[in-house]
Write a protein that holds these residues in place. Structure first.
Motif, PDB file in Angstrom:
ATOM      1  N   ALA A 125      -2.566  -4.666   6.558  1.00  0.00           N
ATOM      2  CA  ALA A 125      -3.801  -4.908   5.819  1.00  0.00           C
ATOM      3  C   ALA A 125      -4.948  -4.852   6.811  1.00  0.00           C
ATOM      4  CB  ALA A 125      -3.759  -6.271   5.139  1.00  0.00           C
ATOM      5  N   SER A 126      -6.137  -4.624   6.306  1.00  0.00           N
ATOM      6  CA  SER A 126      -7.357  -4.768   7.100  1.00  0.00           C
ATOM      7  C   SER A 126      -8.227  -5.779   6.387  1.00  0.00           C
ATOM      8  CB  SER A 126      -8.086  -3.427   7.243  1.00  0.00           C
ATOM      9  OG  SER A 126      -7.350  -2.550   8.075  1.00  0.00           O
ATOM     10  N   TYR A 127      -8.727  -6.759   7.116  1.00  0.00           N
ATOM     11  CA  TYR A 127      -9.563  -7.833   6.582  1.00  0.00           C
ATOM     12  C   TYR A 127     -11.009  -7.477   6.915  1.00  0.00           C
ATOM     13  CZ  TYR A 127      -5.309 -10.505   5.916  1.00  0.00           C
ATOM     14  OH  TYR A 127      -4.072 -10.936   5.495  1.00  0.00           O
ATOM     15  N   ALA A 137     -15.708   1.746   3.536  1.00  0.00           N
ATOM     16  CA  ALA A 137     -15.641   3.178   3.227  1.00  0.00           C
ATOM     17  C   ALA A 137     -14.509   3.845   4.002  1.00  0.00           C
ATOM     18  CB  ALA A 137     -16.982   3.845   3.536  1.00  0.00           C
ATOM     19  N   LEU A 138     -14.311   3.442   5.250  1.00  0.00           N
ATOM     20  CA  LEU A 138     -13.214   3.998   6.034  1.00  0.00           C
ATOM     21  C   LEU A 138     -11.869   3.593   5.435  1.00  0.00           C
ATOM     22  CD1 LEU A 138     -11.933   5.499   8.359  1.00  0.00           C
ATOM     23  CD2 LEU A 138     -12.323   3.478   9.787  1.00  0.00           C
ATOM     24  N   ALA A 139     -11.731   2.331   5.062  1.00  0.00           N
ATOM     25  CA  ALA A 139     -10.481   1.884   4.440  1.00  0.00           C
ATOM     26  C   ALA A 139     -10.174   2.716   3.195  1.00  0.00           C
ATOM     27  CB  ALA A 139     -10.571   0.394   4.097  1.00  0.00           C
ATOM     28  N   GLN A 140     -11.170   3.001   2.418  1.00  0.00           N
ATOM     29  CA  GLN A 140     -10.967   3.831   1.224  1.00  0.00           C
ATOM     30  C   GLN A 140     -10.538   5.240   1.607  1.00  0.00           C
ATOM     31  OE1 GLN A 140     -14.846   3.050  -0.494  1.00  0.00           O
ATOM     32  NE2 GLN A 140     -13.974   1.588  -1.957  1.00  0.00           N
ATOM     33  N   THR A 145      -6.036   0.198  -0.585  1.00  0.00           N
ATOM     34  CA  THR A 145      -6.440  -0.377  -1.869  1.00  0.00           C
ATOM     35  C   THR A 145      -6.835  -1.831  -1.655  1.00  0.00           C
ATOM     36  OG1 THR A 145      -4.132  -0.919  -2.352  1.00  0.00           O
ATOM     37  CG2 THR A 145      -4.977   1.150  -3.253  1.00  0.00           C
ATOM     38  N   ARG A 146      -7.853  -2.253  -2.377  1.00  0.00           N
ATOM     39  CA  ARG A 146      -8.322  -3.636  -2.267  1.00  0.00           C
ATOM     40  C   ARG A 146      -7.282  -4.552  -2.912  1.00  0.00           C
ATOM     41  NH1 ARG A 146     -11.530  -7.617  -4.547  1.00  0.00           N
ATOM     42  NH2 ARG A 146     -12.915  -8.640  -3.069  1.00  0.00           N
ATOM     43  N   ASP A 147      -6.955  -5.618  -2.183  1.00  0.00           N
ATOM     44  CA  ASP A 147      -5.889  -6.509  -2.625  1.00  0.00           C
ATOM     45  C   ASP A 147      -6.320  -7.964  -2.461  1.00  0.00           C
ATOM     46  OD1 ASP A 147      -3.375  -7.364  -3.487  1.00  0.00           O
ATOM     47  OD2 ASP A 147      -2.487  -7.191  -1.492  1.00  0.00           O
ATOM     48  N   GLY A 148      -7.424  -8.321  -3.089  1.00  0.00           N
ATOM     49  CA  GLY A 148      -7.873  -9.701  -3.071  1.00  0.00           C
ATOM     50  C   GLY A 148      -8.761 -10.043  -1.897  1.00  0.00           C
ATOM     51  N   THR A 149      -8.803 -11.335  -1.596  1.00  0.00           N
ATOM     52  CA  THR A 149      -9.645 -11.839  -0.524  1.00  0.00           C
ATOM     53  C   THR A 149      -8.853 -12.799   0.358  1.00  0.00           C
ATOM     54  OG1 THR A 149     -10.422 -13.686  -1.871  1.00  0.00           O
ATOM     55  CG2 THR A 149     -11.762 -11.664  -1.902  1.00  0.00           C
ATOM     56  N   HIS A 150      -9.398 -13.063   1.510  1.00  0.00           N
ATOM     57  CA  HIS A 150      -8.832 -14.037   2.445  1.00  0.00           C
ATOM     58  C   HIS A 150      -9.993 -14.898   2.940  1.00  0.00           C
ATOM     59  CE1 HIS A 150      -6.403 -15.720   5.687  1.00  0.00           C
ATOM     60  NE2 HIS A 150      -7.445 -15.515   6.486  1.00  0.00           N
ATOM     61  N   GLU A 157     -15.301 -15.585   3.771  1.00  0.00           N
ATOM     62  CA  GLU A 157     -14.380 -14.845   2.922  1.00  0.00           C
ATOM     63  C   GLU A 157     -14.505 -13.352   3.214  1.00  0.00           C
ATOM     64  OE1 GLU A 157     -13.347 -16.013  -1.292  1.00  0.00           O
ATOM     65  OE2 GLU A 157     -14.519 -14.190  -1.628  1.00  0.00           O
ATOM     66  N   VAL A 158     -13.373 -12.680   3.329  1.00  0.00           N
ATOM     67  CA  VAL A 158     -13.331 -11.242   3.573  1.00  0.00           C
ATOM     68  C   VAL A 158     -12.444 -10.584   2.525  1.00  0.00           C
ATOM     69  CG1 VAL A 158     -13.752 -11.426   6.065  1.00  0.00           C
ATOM     70  CG2 VAL A 158     -11.402 -11.478   5.198  1.00  0.00           C
ATOM     71  N   GLU A 159     -12.614  -9.284   2.376  1.00  0.00           N
ATOM     72  CA  GLU A 159     -11.776  -8.516   1.470  1.00  0.00           C
ATOM     73  C   GLU A 159     -10.510  -8.073   2.201  1.00  0.00           C
ATOM     74  OE1 GLU A 159     -14.001  -5.249  -0.201  1.00  0.00           O
ATOM     75  OE2 GLU A 159     -15.619  -6.584  -0.855  1.00  0.00           O
ATOM     76  N   VAL A 160      -9.395  -8.058   1.493  1.00  0.00           N
ATOM     77  CA  VAL A 160      -8.133  -7.583   2.041  1.00  0.00           C
ATOM     78  C   VAL A 160      -7.924  -6.150   1.527  1.00  0.00           C
ATOM     79  CG1 VAL A 160      -5.633  -7.937   2.142  1.00  0.00           C
ATOM     80  CG2 VAL A 160      -7.191  -9.929   2.062  1.00  0.00           C
ATOM     81  N   TRP A 161      -7.759  -5.227   2.446  1.00  0.00           N
ATOM     82  CA  TRP A 161      -7.512  -3.822   2.110  1.00  0.00           C
ATOM     83  C   TRP A 161      -6.122  -3.459   2.608  1.00  0.00           C
ATOM     84  CZ3 TRP A 161     -10.565  -0.636  -0.777  1.00  0.00           C
ATOM     85  CH2 TRP A 161     -11.814  -1.171  -1.138  1.00  0.00           C
ATOM     86  N   ARG A 162      -5.234  -3.078   1.708  1.00  0.00           N
ATOM     87  CA  ARG A 162      -3.838  -2.796   1.990  1.00  0.00           C
ATOM     88  C   ARG A 162      -3.664  -1.314   2.323  1.00  0.00           C
ATOM     89  NH1 ARG A 162      -0.952  -6.575   2.932  1.00  0.00           N
ATOM     90  NH2 ARG A 162      -1.987  -7.844   1.382  1.00  0.00           N
ATOM     91  N   HIS A 163      -2.997  -1.048   3.444  1.00  0.00           N
ATOM     92  CA  HIS A 163      -2.755   0.331   3.901  1.00  0.00           C
ATOM     93  C   HIS A 163      -1.491   0.901   3.286  1.00  0.00           C
ATOM     94  CE1 HIS A 163      -5.707   0.710   7.207  1.00  0.00           C
ATOM     95  NE2 HIS A 163      -5.664  -0.613   7.157  1.00  0.00           N
ATOM     96  N   PRO A 164      -1.511   2.176   2.928  1.00  0.00           N
ATOM     97  CA  PRO A 164      -0.267   2.832   2.549  1.00  0.00           C
ATOM     98  C   PRO A 164       0.516   3.116   3.821  1.00  0.00           C
ATOM     99  CG  PRO A 164      -2.053   4.434   2.550  1.00  0.00           C
ATOM    100  CD  PRO A 164      -2.658   3.083   2.872  1.00  0.00           C
ATOM    101  N   MET A 165       1.765   2.741   3.847  1.00  0.00           N
ATOM    102  CA  MET A 165       2.568   2.969   5.052  1.00  0.00           C
ATOM    103  C   MET A 165       3.522   4.120   4.809  1.00  0.00           C
ATOM    104  SD  MET A 165       1.407   0.798   7.250  1.00  0.00           S
ATOM    105  CE  MET A 165       2.591   0.482   8.537  1.00  0.00           C
ATOM    106  N   GLY A 166       3.644   4.966   5.824  1.00  0.00           N
ATOM    107  CA  GLY A 166       4.565   6.084   5.734  1.00  0.00           C
ATOM    108  C   GLY A 166       4.064   7.204   4.845  1.00  0.00           C
ATOM    109  N   GLN A 167       2.768   7.160   4.529  1.00  0.00           N
ATOM    110  CA  GLN A 167       2.177   8.216   3.713  1.00  0.00           C
ATOM    111  C   GLN A 167       1.013   8.819   4.477  1.00  0.00           C
ATOM    112  OE1 GLN A 167       0.929   6.494  -0.008  1.00  0.00           O
ATOM    113  NE2 GLN A 167       2.753   5.229  -0.143  1.00  0.00           N
ATOM    114  N   PRO A 168       0.813  10.109   4.415  1.00  0.00           N
ATOM    115  CA  PRO A 168      -0.330  10.710   5.106  1.00  0.00           C
ATOM    116  C   PRO A 168      -1.641  10.255   4.480  1.00  0.00           C
ATOM    117  CG  PRO A 168       0.822  12.350   3.784  1.00  0.00           C
ATOM    118  CD  PRO A 168       1.633  11.084   3.710  1.00  0.00           C
ATOM    119  N   ALA A 169      -2.637  10.086   5.324  1.00  0.00           N
ATOM    120  CA  ALA A 169      -3.955   9.664   4.828  1.00  0.00           C
ATOM    121  C   ALA A 169      -4.709  10.833   4.224  1.00  0.00           C
ATOM    122  CB  ALA A 169      -4.773   9.045   5.955  1.00  0.00           C
TER     123      ALA A 169
END
Length: 169
Positions: A125-127, A137-140, A145-150, A157-169
């Motif tokens: 994830a990226s916070y 914008a880079l995370a997108q 994908t946005r996955d809540g807050t931390h 409070e920050v947004e949690v951005w979940r990375h796809p793993m094992g998939q090409p960007a």
């Protein structure tokens, strides 16, 4: 202990004193606001570099310090950051002044994410602070994908951005 990763324009690997100098200069600018800056005390930058290096000993992963391969100039830091205050590892990136807007953040983040997938790490994830529109914008662009807050202890409070793993960007 710290591997070296290469991209088409960067070498990501161990810390050098030149990285500290470049990161310290970055920390003195307004661009460091999302890392707690700006600060002109080089000890703050030193402590940050050492914390990211210490992750290697505690967890077996941590900070990669980036150098522009052609010039040998430090250009950023890409890290799998996992302090005790987070339940999961975070993929973080910093591109130093003079290197922003060139696509290096995406290039380094993809390289680190691909490496993490080979190490058996869980999806990263990226916070990201809501106000940090460039990182969102880079995370997108990275397919996150946005996955809540931390909420950090001080209440930020920050947004949690979940990375796809094992998939090409």
């Amino acid at each position: 202990m710290i591997p070296t990763l290469t991209t088409s324009r960067m070498t990501l690997g161990p810390f050098t004193l030149a990285h500290h100098t470049a990161f310290s200069a970055f920390c003195a600018t307004e661009r460091s606001v999302f890392l707690g800056g700006p600060t002109t005390d080089p000890r703050d930058a030193w402590d940050s570099c050492m914390i990211h290096l210490g992750q290697w000993h505690a967890r077996g992963y941590g900070g990669f310090f980036a150098t522009e391969t052609v010039t040998g100039t430090p250009c950023g830091r890409f890290s799998i950051w996992h302090p005790s205050s987070l339940d999961e590892p975070e993929l973080s990136w910093v591109v130093f002044d003079g290197f922003e807007g060139m696509g290096l953040a995406a290039e380094g983040a993809i390289a680190l994410r691909d490496w993490a997938a080979t190490q058996g790490l869980p999806a990263l994830a990226s916070y990201i602070a809501t106000e940090n529109t460039r990182s969102i914008a880079l995370a997108q662009r990275l397919g996150c994908t946005r996955d809540g807050t931390h909420t950090y202890r001080p209440g930020d409070e920050v947004e949690v951005w979940r990375h796809p793993m094992g998939q090409p960007a």
